[in-house]
Write a protein that holds these residues in place. Structure first.
Motif, short mmCIF file in Angstrom:
data_model
loop_
_atom_site.label_atom_id
_atom_site.label_comp_id
_atom_site.label_asym_id
_atom_site.label_seq_id
_atom_site.Cartn_x
_atom_site.Cartn_y
_atom_site.Cartn_z
N VAL A 516 5.38 4.45 -0.15
CA VAL A 516 6.25 5.62 -0.07
C VAL A 516 5.52 6.86 -0.56
N GLY A 517 4.68 6.68 -1.59
CA GLY A 517 3.91 7.79 -2.15
C GLY A 517 2.97 8.41 -1.14
N ALA A 518 2.57 7.66 -0.12
CA ALA A 518 1.67 8.19 0.90
C ALA A 518 2.35 9.30 1.71
N GLY A 519 3.68 9.39 1.56
CA GLY A 519 4.40 10.46 2.25
C GLY A 519 4.57 11.68 1.36
N ASP A 520 3.92 11.68 0.21
CA ASP A 520 4.01 12.81 -0.73
C ASP A 520 3.50 14.09 -0.07
N PRO A 521 4.22 15.19 -0.25
CA PRO A 521 3.77 16.46 0.35
C PRO A 521 2.35 16.84 -0.09
N ARG A 522 1.93 16.37 -1.27
CA ARG A 522 0.58 16.71 -1.73
C ARG A 522 -0.51 16.07 -0.87
N LEU A 523 -0.12 15.09 -0.03
CA LEU A 523 -1.10 14.48 0.88
C LEU A 523 -0.91 14.96 2.32
N ALA A 524 -0.02 15.94 2.49
CA ALA A 524 0.37 16.33 3.85
C ALA A 524 -0.80 16.69 4.75
N ASN A 525 -1.81 17.35 4.20
CA ASN A 525 -2.92 17.75 5.07
C ASN A 525 -4.12 16.81 5.01
N PHE A 526 -3.92 15.68 4.40
CA PHE A 526 -5.02 14.70 4.32
C PHE A 526 -5.00 13.78 5.52
N ARG A 527 -6.19 13.32 5.92
CA ARG A 527 -6.29 12.34 6.99
C ARG A 527 -7.06 11.15 6.43
N GLU A 541 8.57 -2.86 7.52
CA GLU A 541 7.69 -2.23 8.51
C GLU A 541 7.66 -0.70 8.39
N PRO A 542 8.85 -0.08 8.34
CA PRO A 542 8.81 1.39 8.26
C PRO A 542 8.11 1.90 7.00
N GLU A 543 8.18 1.09 5.93
CA GLU A 543 7.52 1.47 4.69
C GLU A 543 6.00 1.40 4.87
N CYS A 544 5.56 0.35 5.54
CA CYS A 544 4.13 0.17 5.83
C CYS A 544 3.59 1.27 6.73
N LEU A 545 4.47 1.81 7.53
CA LEU A 545 4.03 2.80 8.51
C LEU A 545 3.67 4.13 7.84
N ILE A 546 4.27 4.40 6.68
CA ILE A 546 4.05 5.71 6.03
C ILE A 546 2.55 5.98 5.80
N PRO A 547 1.80 5.04 5.17
CA PRO A 547 0.37 5.32 4.98
C PRO A 547 -0.43 5.25 6.28
N LEU A 548 0.10 4.59 7.30
CA LEU A 548 -0.69 4.41 8.52
C LEU A 548 -0.73 5.66 9.40
N VAL A 549 0.35 6.44 9.39
CA VAL A 549 0.42 7.55 10.35
C VAL A 549 -0.36 8.78 9.90
N LEU A 550 -1.26 8.60 8.94
CA LEU A 550 -2.09 9.72 8.50
C LEU A 550 -3.45 9.68 9.21
N GLY A 551 -3.48 9.06 10.39
CA GLY A 551 -4.70 9.08 11.20
C GLY A 551 -5.50 7.79 11.18
N VAL A 552 -4.83 6.67 10.92
CA VAL A 552 -5.58 5.42 10.72
C VAL A 552 -6.32 4.92 11.96
N LYS A 553 -7.55 4.45 11.72
CA LYS A 553 -8.35 3.82 12.78
C LYS A 553 -8.67 2.38 12.41
N GLN A 554 -8.62 2.09 11.12
CA GLN A 554 -8.92 0.73 10.66
C GLN A 554 -7.95 0.37 9.54
N VAL A 555 -7.23 -0.72 9.73
CA VAL A 555 -6.22 -1.08 8.73
C VAL A 555 -6.38 -2.54 8.29
N VAL A 556 -6.24 -2.75 6.99
CA VAL A 556 -6.27 -4.10 6.43
C VAL A 556 -4.94 -4.33 5.71
#
Ligand SMILES: [Zn+2]
Ligand SMILES: [Zn+2]
Ligand SMILES: [Zn+2]
Lengths: 819, 122
Positions: A516-527, A541-556
Motif C-alpha cells: 500500500v505504501g508504494a502508492g504514497d504520493p512521495r513516490l508518485a514520480n518514481f519509476r 491481487e489489487p494490493e499487489c498491483l500497487i507496486p507493479l504499476v510504477l513501470g515494472v519490467k521484472q517482478v519476483v
C-alpha cells in the motif's frame, strides 16, 4: 420447496407492524427498545427456527423490548422487578408462593440473591421469558392462523439479509433487498481476463465491498466508559493508554491506526476530543495512542472517555487507483507483464542481463543449492515465483536477489510486502549487503518504533548532516519546541522537507515499503523496473498491483501458498475470490514456483509431518537433531530425541464472555503447567510461544497464567500468547498449541483450514506440545493423519505431566467436512 | 381445545437452525457472563408484595391491563384454560398490577394451584 414466497401481504402501513411479515395485532407484537432500532416484530415463527422478534434480537444482538400500549399489559418495557435489568435473554417470571402474583426477575444475579429466597417468592419455578426461541405465548400472543396466512412469508435467508442491510441502512425495507446491487453476488474472479478493463470490472466491486465492510466494522467499534492512563512521549506529545477489547476475526488494531478520543465534559472540564495514532500495543493488550494535539487534554481525568475508530480509505483508494492505472496507462507495466498478469499466452522471454559469478551477497549467509538455483533463475525471468516453506531462508534469498538486481544498473529496485514487519526484516537484510536502503513509512507510522529506524526516510531527513540542510534543521527544531510554525515558516519547512525527501529517496539503491505504501504520493514520480514482493501470498491481487504499476519490467513474487492467505473480512468478497492472491492465480495459470527446499528452523522430528502433508515430502532439514537438542532442559518428552507430543484433553469448550469466541479451561490450566515446567527447567519466557486460534482462549490463558502461575507473575507476562495468524512469519524455540474446540456435534472452526494448521505446526525450533481433543479433531482428515503420526511415534499421551502415559483414545473416522 | 399450529410450508433449514441456535446461545452466555460479577451482594429491595395486591382487584386503586376484557384469552393456549394472575410491574417507583391469563399447564402457576388446592382441602 415449491412454495412461492408471497411478495406482498402483511400490513406494512401500520407503524407497529412486524417489520418482517407485517402482522400488526397489538397483542402479538413487541418493539425492540434499542434506541437506534425501535422496530416492531411479531411472535410468529413463520418459516424460521425462532419467532420473528427472537430472530431480530439474536441477529441484531439487541436485548430490550417494549410491549404495545394496547397489549394486555399496556406499554411496558420488560425489566427485572428487582434490579431493573432489561436484557430479555436473562428475564423470566417467578410467582409468589401463595398468591397469584407474578413478577419478572433476571436470572443473573437476582435469581440467585439469597435474600429473595427467604421471601414470599417461589424461585424454583422461574420460567424464562424466551422459551423454545419464542416469547412466552401468554405474554405476547402468536398471531392466528388467519393472520399468519395474510402476512408476508419471509425466509431465514431474507431475514439475515435484511438484518445485514439494517446495519448500514436502518430504514431499509424488504423491498430494498430486491433492488439491484444490494443482494447480488458480485462477479467472481477468474483465471484469465480479456483486458485490464475486465480485470478492473471484476476487482473494483470486490475492493469496494471490502472497503464498505471494513468501514462499517470499524466505525461500529466505538467504546464508552474507557479508562485512560496518561503519559508523555519523548517528542513531548501526549500518550493515552487504555484497553480496547477485540474479538475473533474482528477489529485488530495495528500501530498506525487512527482513533478519536472523546470526553463529554463535566463541571470542571469542557467537552474535548482529539484524534491520535496508535503507536504500540502493550503486552497487556493496552493501546498506546499518541494524540495529535496536546492543547486542552483533560489529563487530570481518567474515567468516562469514549473511543471511536477513524476509518481511512487510503489503502482501498490506492488499490482502485492501481487498477485504473493498469488499465489506462500503457507504460504502467511492460507489455509482457501486462499479458502475463491477465493470463494470456505469451512466448517465454529471457531477461538479457549479465549473470553474476556467485549468487550469494556480501553480509548474508552462504546460499544453499535451492536458494542459488532460485536466485539464478529469477534473475533471468521477467515474472517469477519463489515458494518459501517455513524456515527456508526466504528473506535471505530475497535480499540476495535484490542485491544482484540493484547491481545490474536498471535503476532503483522497489521491495514490498503486505506487512510492515516483513518490510522491516527485508530492509534490514538488504541493508546488510551494503546497498543504500530507504524504508518509506506511512506518515501515521512515523512515531511507531521500528527496528530499522535508521533506514527510514523520516529519520534520514532529520539526521542528514550537511550545512545546506541547516535551514530545515532550524525550522524542525522550532517546530518541535513550539509545536507549530507560522504559516510562512510552515510553507518553507514543507518545501524544504519535500526536497530533502526526494533527494534522499533518489539516491537510494533500494526503496522498501508496504504494498500500500508504494502508492504514497512521495513516490508518485518514481519509476521502478524491478520489483520484489515478499509475503505476496498474504496480499490481495489489487494490493499487489500497487507496486507493479510504477513501470515494472521484472517482478519476483515470494510467498508460500501453503500458509495463510490475505485476511478478507467481507464474506461476500471472500466468496467471490478476493482472498486468492496473485501468486496463487499465477500458479493456477501454470507458472511453476521455485521452491526453497532446506529448512533451518525445526528439529527434524518437527518438520517431518509438515513436509509430508504440505510439501510432498520435499522439505529437507538444514539442521541436525544435535543442533536442535535442548541440552540441559529436563522436560518430560515421552520419547527422548523427539521433542513433541499431543496431550490428550477432554475438557469442555465454552463460549467466551464476548459471546463471539471460545475457551477451554482444562486446556488453559494445562498450558500453565507446561509453561511452568519449561520455565523450571531453564527455558526463558521469550523462548516460549503459546498459540491458540481463539481470542477467548488467548485472553483466558493470559489471565489464568498471571493469576494461577506457579512461578513469578512477571515470567508469565513475558510469554507471548497469540493467534496462529499473528505467529505467521515468525518462530519460537518452544510452541504450545491449544486447540480449544471440544464438542461432539459442531465443527472445529478455524482449525479446519489446512494452511492454518501448517503455520501452527511450523513455528517451533526445539519442541512442540499440542493440546486438544482427539475424538473431535480426528473427524477432520488432516488432523486425523496428524494424530495418527503422533500415535505411531508414541507421542500421543495423557495423564499428569510428570507421569505421561500412551493414550489409547479411539479416533473417529475422518469425514468430508463442508467448508 | 384448540391448539395454535404453526404452519411449516417450508421446512426449517437445519444449517440455519444450528447457526441460529449457536448465536442465541452465545447471546445468552454473554448476557450471563456480563452480570456474574455484578450486584450479587446487593440486597433485594422492594420485593415485598404490596398490600393492595392482597386486597384483590375490587379496590380499583390500580390500573388494570386489558387482560380482564377478554374472557377467552387462555382458551387457545396449550394445556387448555387459563389461570388469572396479576403481573406486578414498576412504573418509575410506583407499583402496579396488571391482569393476565396464564395457561394452567404452565409450571409457573402449578405450584400455586397445588397449594391452593391443598389449602382448600384442609
Ligand atoms: Zn432492534
Ligand atoms: Zn412477523
Ligand atoms: Zn435483576
Amino acid at each position: 420447496d415449491n412454495f412461492e414466497f408471497g411478495k406482498t401481504g402483511g400490513d406494512f402501513a401500520t407503524e407497529h407492524a412486524c417489520r418482517y411479515c407485517g402482522v400488526s395485532n397489538p397483542a402479538c407484537v413487541v418493539r425492540c427498545n434499542v434506541a437506534s432500532c425501535r422496530k416492531w416484530f411479531c411472535n410468529s415463527r413463520g418459516n424460521t427456527s425462532g419467532s420473528h422478534i427472537v430472530n431480530h434480537l439474536v441477529r441484531a444482538k439487541h436485548k430490550e423490548v417494549c410491549l404495545h400500549k394496547d397489549s394486555p399489559l399496556g406499554e411496558t418495557i420488560l425489566e427485572c422487578y428487582n434490579c431493573g435489568c432489561r436484557n430479555v435473554f436473562l428475564l423470566g417470571f417467578i410467582s409468589a408462593k401463595t398468591e397469584s402474583v407474578v413478577v419478572l426477575l433476571c436470572r443473573e444475579p437476582c435469581l440467585s440473591v439469597n435474600a429473595l429466597k427467604d421471601m414470599n417468592w417461589d424461585l424454583s419455578q422461574w420460567c424464562p421469558l424466551i422459551d423454545d426461541r419464542c416469547f412466552l405465548q401468554w405474554l405476547v400472543k402468536i398471531p392466528s392462523e388467519q393472520e399468519q396466512l395474510r402476512a408476508r412469508q419471509i425466509s431465514a435467508q431474507q431475514i439475515n439479509k435484511v438484518e445485514e442491510l439494517w446495519k448500514t441502512n436502518p430504514d431499509a425495507s424488504l423491498e430494498d433487498l430486491e433492488k439491484p446491487g444490494v443482494d447480488d453476488e458480485p462477479q467472481p474472479v477468474v483465471l484469465k481476463y480479456e483486458d485490464a478493463y475486465q480485470y478492473q470490472n471484476v476487482f473494483a466491486p470486490l475492493v469496494k465491498l471490502e472497503a464498505d465492510y471494513d468501514k462499517m466494522m470499524k466505525e461500529s467499534q466505538s467504546k464508552d466508559n474507557v479508562t485512560i492512563r496518561w503519559d508523555i512521549g519523548l517528542n513531548k506529545k501526549r500518550i493515552a493508554y487504555f484497553v480496547f477489547p477485540k474479538e475473533d476475526n474482528e477489529l485488530r488494531l495495528v500501530p498506525g491506526d487512527e482513533l478519536r478520543l472523546r470526553y463529554s465534559g463535566d463541571a470542571a472540564h469542557p467537552a474535548w476530543q482529539s484524534v491520535g495514532h496508535v503507536i504500540k500495543l502493550t503486552a497487556q493488550e493496552e493501546v498506546a495512542l499518541e494524540l495529535r494535539a496536546s492543547q486542552g487534554v483533560p489529563v487530570d481525568v481518567n474515567h468516562g472517555f469514549s473511543v471511536d475508530f477513524v476509518w481511512k480509505s487510503t489503502s482501498f483508494d490506492r488499490m482502485q487507483g492501481a487498477m485504473k492505472t493498469f488499465a489506462v496507462d500503457e507504460t504502467s507495466v511492460s507489455g509482457y507483464i501486462y499479458h502475463h498478469l491477465l493470463g494470456h499466452e505469451v512466448e517465454v522471454q529471457v531477461v538479457r542481463n549479465s549473470l553474476p559469478r556467485r549468487f550469494g551477497a556480501p553480509g548474508l549467509p552462504e546460499l544453499n543449492a535451492s536458494q542459488v538455483f532460485a536466485v539464478k533463475s529469477v534473475l533471468q525471468k521477467p515474472v517469477s515465483l519463489i515458494q518459501g516453506p517455513p524456515g527456508t531462508g526466504k528473506t535471505v534469498t530475497s535480499a540476495a536477489i535484490v542485491y544482484h538486481m540493484a547491481k545490474q544498473g536498471q535503476g532503483q529496485v522497489l521491495v514490498c510486502a503486505p506487512s510492515n514487519v516483513a518490510v522491516d526484516q527485508l530492509a534490514e537484510k538488504i541493508s546488510a549487503t551494503g546497498l543504500k536502503v530507504v524504508r518509506l513509512c506511512a506518515k501515521s507510522r512515523e512515531a511507531v518504533s521500528s527496528p530499522v529506524e535508521h533506514l527510514t526516510l523520516h529519520y534520514q531527513v532529520r539526521h542528514l548532516d550537511t550545512s545546506e540542510k541547516s535551514e530545515l534543521h532550524k525550522l524542525q527544531q522550532l517546530k518541535d519546541e513550539q509545536g507549530e510554525l507560522s504559516s510562512g515558516d510552515e510553507k518553507k519547512y514543507k518545501a524544504l522537507k519535500r526536497a530533502t525527501e526526494r533527494e534522499i529517496s533518489q539516491s537510494a539503491d533500494v526503496i522498501c515499503c508496504t504494498c500500500v505504501g508504494a502508492g504514497d504520493p512521495r513516490l508518485a514520480n518514481f519509476r521502478f523496473r524491478q520489483v520484489l514482493i515478499d509475503e505476496s501470498t498474504q496480499a490481495t491481487e489489487p494490493e499487489c498491483l500497487i507496486p507493479l504499476v510504477l513501470g515494472v519490467k521484472q517482478v519476483v513474487l515470494v510467498g508460500d501458498h501453503c500458509q495463510l492467505g490475505p485476511v478478507i473480512m467481507c464474506k461476500k468478497a471472500a466468496r467471490a475470490g478476493l482472498a486468492q492472491s496473485l501468486f496463487e492465480r499465477l500458479v493456477l495459470l501454470g507458472v511453476k514456483p521455485f521452491r526453497l527446499q532446506v529448512q533451518y528452523r525445526m528439529h527434524p522430528s518437527l518438520s517431518e509431518f509438515p513436509s509430508n502433508s504440505f510439501y510432498e515430502g520435499t522439505l529437507q532439514n538444514g539442521v541436525t537433531i544435535n543442533e536442535r537438542q535442548s541440552s540441559g532442559i529436563d522436560f518430560p518428552w515421552p520419547v527422548p530425541n523427539r521433542p513433541m507430543f499431543f496431550y490428550v484433553q477432554m475438557g469442555q469448550e465454552e463460549i467466551s464472555a464476548s459471546g463471539t469466541s471460545y475457551l477451554n479451561r482444562t486446556e488453559a490450566a494445562n498450558v500453565e503447567k507446561i509453561v511452568s515446567t519449561f520455565l523450571k527447567c531453564g527455558v526463558t519466557p521469550n523462548q516460549i510461544g503459546v498459540i491458540t486460534p481463539y481470542e477467548g482462549q488467548r485472553a483466558y490463558i493470559v489471565n489464568y497464567m498471571s493469576r494461577n502461575g506457579a512461578l513469578r507473575q512477571q515470567l508469565y507476562k513475558e510469554i507471548e500468547v497469540a493467534s496462529v495468524d499473528s505467529f505467521q512469519g515468525r518462530e519460537k524455540d518452544y510452541i504450545i498449541l491449544s486447540c480449544v474446540r471440544s464438542n461432539e456435534h459442531q465443527g472445529i472452526g478455524f482449525l479446519n483450514d489446512p494452511r492454518r494448521l501448517n503455520v501452527a505446526l511450523t513455528r517451533a525450533r526445539y519442541g512442540i506440545v499440542i493440546l486438544g481433543n482427539p475424538k473431535v479433531l480426528s473427524k477432520q482428515p488432516l488432523w486425523n493423519s496428524l494424530l495418527t503420526h503422533y500415535k505411531e511415534h508414541e507421542c500421543l499421551v495423557e495423564g499428569p505431566l510428570n507421569n505421561l502415559k500412551q493414550s489409547m483414545v479411539q479416533f473417529q473416522k475422518p469425514k468430508k467436512i463442508y467448508s | 381445545e384448540e391448539e395454535v399450529r404453526v404452519r411449516s410450508k417450508t421446512k426449517v433449514d437445519p444449517v440455519e437452525e444450528a447457526d441460529f441456535e449457536r448465536e442465541l446461545r452465545a447471546l445468552v452466555q454473554e448476557s450471563l457472563d456480563s452480570r456474574k460479577l455484578e450486584l450479587r451482594g446487593r440486597p433485594a429491595l422492594n420485593m415485598m408484595i404490596p398490600m393492595n395486591v392482597f386486597e384483590g382487584l375490587s379496590s380499583g386503586s390500580h390500573h388494570h391491563g386489558r387482560g380482564d376484557e377478554s374472557d377467552d384469552e387462555g382458551a387457545d393456549e396449550e394445556g387448555g384454560g387459563g389461570v388469572s394472575v396479576r403481573v406486578l410491574v414498576k412504573k418509575g417507583n410506583k407499583q402496579q398490577t396488571k391482569q393476565l391469563s396464564v395457561p394452567k399447564g404452565c409450571a409457573l402457576v402449578q405450584g400455586t394451584k397445588q397449594k391452593e388446592a391443598a389449602e382448600l382441602e384442609e
